[in-house]
Enzyme design. Structure first.
Site, PDB file in Angstrom:
ATOM      1  N   LYS A  10       0.965  -1.102   0.003  1.00 45.80           N
ATOM      2  CA  LYS A  10      -0.050   0.047   0.088  1.00 45.80           C
ATOM      3  C   LYS A  10       1.066   1.091   0.060  1.00 45.80           C
ATOM      4  CE  LYS A  10      -4.001  -1.920   2.237  1.00 45.80           C
ATOM      5  NZ  LYS A  10      -5.190  -1.549   3.156  1.00 45.80           N
ATOM      6  N   ASP A  30      -9.838   2.931   2.249  1.00 43.99           N
ATOM      7  CA  ASP A  30      -9.808   2.167   3.438  1.00 43.99           C
ATOM      8  C   ASP A  30     -10.429   3.458   4.350  1.00 43.99           C
ATOM      9  OD1 ASP A  30      -8.905  -0.283   3.232  1.00 43.99           O
ATOM     10  OD2 ASP A  30      -6.524   0.726   3.157  1.00 43.99           O
ATOM     11  N   GLY A  82      -4.086   1.535  17.861  1.00 46.17           N
ATOM     12  CA  GLY A  82      -3.242   0.910  16.744  1.00 46.17           C
ATOM     13  C   GLY A  82      -2.642   2.020  15.837  1.00 46.17           C
ATOM     14  N   GLY A  84      -0.501   1.356  12.994  1.00 46.76           N
ATOM     15  CA  GLY A  84       0.185   0.673  11.964  1.00 46.76           C
ATOM     16  C   GLY A  84      -0.717   1.259  10.538  1.00 46.76           C
ATOM     17  N   ASN A 138      -1.331   3.291  21.103  1.00 46.21           N
ATOM     18  CA  ASN A 138      -0.492   2.307  20.579  1.00 46.21           C
ATOM     19  C   ASN A 138       0.350   1.591  21.541  1.00 46.21           C
ATOM     20  OD1 ASN A 138      -0.073   0.667  18.313  1.00 46.21           O
ATOM     21  ND2 ASN A 138       1.870   1.723  18.241  1.00 46.21           N
ATOM     22  N   ALA A 156     -11.675  -3.477  13.257  1.00 45.08           N
ATOM     23  CA  ALA A 156     -11.008  -3.903  11.800  1.00 45.08           C
ATOM     24  C   ALA A 156     -10.935  -5.157  11.620  1.00 45.08           C
ATOM     25  CB  ALA A 156      -9.970  -2.755  11.593  1.00 45.08           C
ATOM     26  N   TYR A 176     -11.493  -8.971  11.037  1.00 46.39           N
ATOM     27  CA  TYR A 176     -13.186  -9.581  10.731  1.00 46.39           C
ATOM     28  C   TYR A 176     -12.867 -11.154  10.692  1.00 46.39           C
ATOM     29  CZ  TYR A 176     -10.613  -9.467   6.386  1.00 46.39           C
ATOM     30  OH  TYR A 176      -9.615  -9.672   5.367  1.00 46.39           O
TER      31      TYR A 176
HETATM   32  P1  ATR Z   1      -1.679  -2.933   9.812  1.00 48.32           P
HETATM   33  O1  ATR Z   1      -0.743  -2.275   8.645  1.00 48.32           O
HETATM   34  O2  ATR Z   1      -2.666  -3.893   9.802  1.00 48.32           O
HETATM   35  O3  ATR Z   1      -2.024  -2.063  10.935  1.00 48.32           O
HETATM   36  P2  ATR Z   1       0.973  -3.028  11.377  1.00 48.32           P
HETATM   37  O4  ATR Z   1       1.599  -1.712  10.631  1.00 48.32           O
HETATM   38  O5  ATR Z   1       1.971  -4.433  11.482  1.00 48.32           O
HETATM   39  O6  ATR Z   1      -0.285  -3.803  10.409  1.00 48.32           O
HETATM   40  O7  ATR Z   1       0.245  -2.682  13.062  1.00 48.32           O
HETATM   41  C1  ATR Z   1      -0.323  -3.532  13.775  1.00 48.32           C
HETATM   42  C2  ATR Z   1      -0.856  -2.807  14.844  1.00 48.32           C
HETATM   43  O8  ATR Z   1      -1.222  -3.520  15.814  1.00 48.32           O
HETATM   44  C3  ATR Z   1       0.328  -1.876  15.408  1.00 48.32           C
HETATM   45  O9  ATR Z   1      -0.488  -0.893  16.090  1.00 48.32           O
HETATM   46  C4  ATR Z   1       0.559  -2.875  16.665  1.00 48.32           C
HETATM   47  O10 ATR Z   1       1.371  -2.167  17.978  1.00 48.32           O
HETATM   48  P3  ATR Z   1       2.844  -1.830  17.518  1.00 48.32           P
HETATM   49  O11 ATR Z   1       3.157  -0.532  16.763  1.00 48.32           O
HETATM   50  O12 ATR Z   1       3.265  -1.484  19.128  1.00 48.32           O
HETATM   51  O13 ATR Z   1       3.787  -2.780  17.253  1.00 48.32           O
HETATM   52  C5  ATR Z   1      -0.670  -3.472  17.058  1.00 48.32           C
HETATM   53  N1  ATR Z   1      -0.477  -4.782  17.879  1.00 48.32           N
HETATM   54  C6  ATR Z   1       0.005  -6.070  17.488  1.00 48.32           C
HETATM   55  N2  ATR Z   1       0.000  -6.842  18.183  1.00 48.32           N
HETATM   56  C7  ATR Z   1      -0.526  -6.245  19.494  1.00 48.32           C
HETATM   57  C8  ATR Z   1      -0.360  -6.941  20.765  1.00 48.32           C
HETATM   58  N3  ATR Z   1      -0.016  -7.898  21.055  1.00 48.32           N
HETATM   59  N4  ATR Z   1      -0.784  -5.975  21.641  1.00 48.32           N
HETATM   60  C9  ATR Z   1      -0.952  -4.411  21.166  1.00 48.32           C
HETATM   61  N5  ATR Z   1      -0.916  -3.925  20.082  1.00 48.32           N
HETATM   62  C10 ATR Z   1      -0.544  -4.749  19.272  1.00 48.32           C
END
Ligand code: ATR
Length: 270
Positions: A65, A101, A125, A127, A148, A214, A216
């Site tokens: 993306k 999105d 979140g 990401g 986050n 988000a 699903y």
């Molecule tokens: P996406 O593009 O789908 O958002 P990503 O960029 O990998 O995927 O982001 C994943 C998100 O889930 C991030 O906000 C991540 O937190 P970090 O930035 O601290 O990594 C969050 N996330 C993933 N596993 C987590 C967990 N066990 N507890 C809390 N947050 C989590």
């Protein structure tokens, strides 16, 4: 026949083909939707090649993306979010890059009669999904807070959207912000691998909240089950997936999307 497609890695199990093809069928459009896994080192060629052979439109998913951004002419939303999930070909200049999105989040709430403007929103979140959700809510006029696990990532996101008045904190800040919020979005992957985990403590949820997850798969995540129990409005992740697809469909075909048919095709497979 018009050919549309999805590029990403992996895309094998994507629900976009049945969702879009149900839309073509309901509107009697002569079109197909295929999934493709381009070489990550050849994204420029993939986009230019699709354009050259007359592909009508591409969806873009993880991990491409952001990678496609230099190869398209992004809309202001695509530019601001820094990611594109829908490309339209056939114009005069470079292919256009949209971020549906963002529209998916707004329309999922609209569909459930949840107002955004002037409301107080919390996004968990930071990401790709967190960026799109935060931008969607802040741009639609919500006072938006992003929480986050990695604080620096939330702060960087809030910094990027400082013009929209976004604030940031760590997950501990949820205890303070969710009780006063009208809208909550989970944009982390928590709840996907382990269906009994939630990114938000159940005791901060309340009946004046609308909660969009988000995630699903599963459809009824622990967060949504906890939100239900607290008397909150719940919006599952399939609505967000549906409406980003509906927005892409309408942009590509110029035809009102058959939302019910696309929703049914999607939910049949979840
Ligand atoms: P996406 O593009 O789908 O958002 P990503 O960029 O990998 O995927 O982001 C994943 C998100 O889930 C991030 O906000 C991540 O937190 P970090 O930035 O601290 O990594 C969050 N996330 C993933 N596993 C987590 C967990 N066990 N507890 C809390 N947050 C989590």
């Amino acid at each position: 026949m018009d050919v549309y497609g999805l590029i990403g890695r992996p895309v094998e199990h994507s629900l976009s083909p049945p969702m879009h093809e149900a839309g073509y069928e309901a509107r009697s459009l002569d079109a197909r939707y295929v999934t493709l896994e381009p070489d990550p080192d050849r994204i420029n060629e993939a986009v230019a090649g699709a354009d050259a052979i007359g592909v009508a439109g591409l969806n873009v998913t993880v991990p491409f993306k952001r990678d496609v951004l230099p190869h398209v002419d992004p809309t202001p939303t695509g530019e601001a979010v820094g990611a594109v999930n829908t490309i339209t070909f056939g114009g005069d200049g470079a292919p256009e890059g949209h971020n549906t999105d963002v529209e998916g989040v707004v329309r999922a709430f609209e569909h459930h009669d949840v107002a955004i403007e002037g409301q107080s929103a919390v996004v968990v979140g930071a990401g790709g999904a967190g960026r799109a959700a935060t931008y969607a809510l802040a741009d639609a006029g919500a006072d938006t807070f992003v929480a986050n696990r990695t604080l620096e990532r939330a702060e960087a996101l809030a910094d990027d959207f400082s013009g929209l008045g976004v604030d940031a904190g760590g997950l501990a800040a949820l205890e303070e912000h969710v009780p006063d919020a009208d809208i909550l979005v989970n944009a982390t992957s928590v709840g996907m691998d382990d269906p009994d985990t939630s990114p938000v403590p159940a005791d901060v949820l309340h009946e004046d909240l609308a909660v969009l997850d988000a995630v699903y798969s599963p459809l009824r995540t622990k967060l949504l089950r906890d939100a239900d129990a607290a008397g909150a409005e719940t919006v599952d992740g399939a609505w967000m997936l549906l409406f980003q697809g509906v927005a892409a469909f309408e942009r590509w075909t110029g035809v009102d999307a058959p939302v019910a048919a696309m929703n049914e095709a999607l939910r049949d497979r979840l």
